[in-house]
Enzyme design. Sequence first.
Site, PDB file in Angstrom:
ATOM      1  CE  LYS A 116       1.272   2.596   3.565  1.00  0.00           C
ATOM      2  NZ  LYS A 116       1.762   3.974   3.526  1.00  0.00           N
ATOM      3  CD  GLU A 200       0.902  -5.160   2.747  1.00  0.00           C
ATOM      4  OE1 GLU A 200      -0.053  -4.980   1.961  1.00  0.00           O
ATOM      5  OE2 GLU A 200       1.007  -4.578   3.832  1.00  0.00           O
ATOM      6  NE  ARG A 292      -5.240  11.620   8.572  1.00  0.00           N
ATOM      7  CZ  ARG A 292      -6.165  11.284   7.693  1.00  0.00           C
ATOM      8  NH1 ARG A 292      -7.426  11.577   7.928  1.00  0.00           N
ATOM      9  NH2 ARG A 292      -5.851  10.644   6.580  1.00  0.00           N
TER      10      ARG A 292
END
Length: 684
Positions: A116, A200, A292
């Site tokens: 991430k 964050e 995906r």
Amino acid sequence: MFDKILIANRGEIACRVIRTARRLGVATVAVYSQADADAQHVRLADEAWPIGGPRPQDSYLRGDAILEVARRSGAQAIHPGYGFLSENADFADAVKAAGLAFIGPSGDSMRKMGSKAGAKDLMAAAGVPVVPGYTGEDQSPQLLAREAGRIGYPLMIKAAHGGGGKGMRIVRSAEEFLPSLGSCQREAKNAFGRDRVLLERYIESPRHIEIQVFGDAQGNAIHLGERECSAQRRYQKVLEESPSPFVTPELRAAMGAAAVQAAHAIDYANAGTVEFIVAPSGEFFFMEINTRLQVEHPVTELVTGLDLVEWQLRIAGGEPLPLAQGDIVQRGHAIEVRLYAEDPDAGFLPGSGRLERLRLPAPSTHVRVDSGVVEGDTVTIFYDPMIAKLVVWDEDRPRALARMREALMRCEIEGPKSNIAFLERLVRHPAIVDASIDTGYLDRHLDAFIGGDENDADPVAAAATVALLQDEAGTRAAAARSGDPSSPWAIADGWRLGHAGRRRLALRLGDARREITAHGADGEYRIESDGATVTVSGARLSAATPADPGLPARGTATPDMADAGLGARFDGRGRRYRIDADARRILLHDGERRWRYERVPAYQADHAGTEGSGDQVVAPMPGRIVLVRVADGDNVVQGQELLVMEAMKMELSLKAPRDGVVAEVRAAEGEFVDADASLVVLET
């Protein structure tokens, strides 16, 4: 296009890929574990090969075994589905090294999104909006605390490697930061093997909106519009829809452009999803790219009219994107929910067992069912307990919501418990109807969506009773057709010596037993139960109507329940219930709620629910014992952890129901146990 492909997955996604491949004239190879020898994807494929034991690490996560099957079967490509090896960069590289096509992005693209922190830095460099935060390698608590102060509160601590809601904490003050950091790091270490975190800014009342992207080997990339996934529980999506009722045309264009920019930044080919967190102001920030096909891809297919699996196959075969950005047209509104074998009233505890009864709505132009099971199949303890994806489409959102309510009403699952009642409440809730839900709403207001279904009003019990009595009409009709219609044995008015038309019945709803006395006949009744009396007039059963015909949808839907109805006046008020009954049980639905009664002997004591009086700990579901923390003779206190079992990809802590002494431990570490098996017995 390929001649033969292997599907390295199971369940509904394997069935879905097999069906698309068959339509394109492509042969299919399935792989299966010991637990899936009789699974639907095994039955549907042109050929199927065993690859190991029931646990994922012994079968579907064994890339070497899957590649060996591909080699021996002559498959030219491997479709990974979602989950398992679908986002494993090493597996994608191994497929390529074996001379096969991986139906998905390259290993290099996956690695760029595997962290991430790294993904966020890459997107920021490419000009994609990212949430302000800290992604550095210096993980000292002191530096992280200073960075938290710079970012400002509230903020989110997130595991840099992993997902599924693990290793995530919301922190609202400096005093909470260090304790939350330690907890988050420990959880990340246990779940993913690495304790690195990123910080964050936390967006209050956010929406979760994702963009479906596709890229090809020629360097082209486009998006197919957005899906909104803001209805979430513990970061797990519950309801998905397209288009988002929150997104304006301007916001859609901006987010779509950012998503395509993100795809170009990692040289993306094949299907992917760029996920954004969106503030109430419309400001949006990059979250991650799922490299995906997503579980919720059917809603995009229904509003675009495209088959995304077919696109995957064509792009993996070297073809360019079938359409340009300007050719993508969306029409109508689609909504998806997932039917799970789980118990919402018990903390959404996953379930397992044989599907004794599975009724799903008939596929049509408005309803699609994607499922990997049929009635009689078993939901095992080794994999995700999803039974089916229920997807609806209509010209606009209000009509699509109405379609979903009707589709859910036609669902019934017997065997393991299910989340149908939870979903029925969800799609009627104002937060969904008004499209005001944010990602934290369900967790804040979960009590509004669960519990209470074990209670019934007197008219409901009366309706169940009347439905059971309405077989009198059938008896009279049969008598009329017989050789002696005037025979006294053909009279079905319930008359008894001394009290005309009196019957005694017993029904059970959950653990509650109702004693019922019914008087009357031929649609006119007086129902007495629990001291209350309901007068029923004009009761009539209507016959089942055929399902609405339409184009067949993808999936393995079984025929929907018989749509018989009971109409009557209860204490003068007209009501109608949808009825499905047999010799054992009766299901009623009033258009919003469902009740499921068991027929029990009227003159026999009902002992349901009396076992397990606090003297033993039983397995809540089938699973494997991973830890035993007590031995015979140990003193324990109420709430003390006695065992830990693993089932459905989660760990369950089993605790002492009271203070006492352990009389016997009946389970050992590593042992597989059945549901309701007695594991620990306390001295009485």
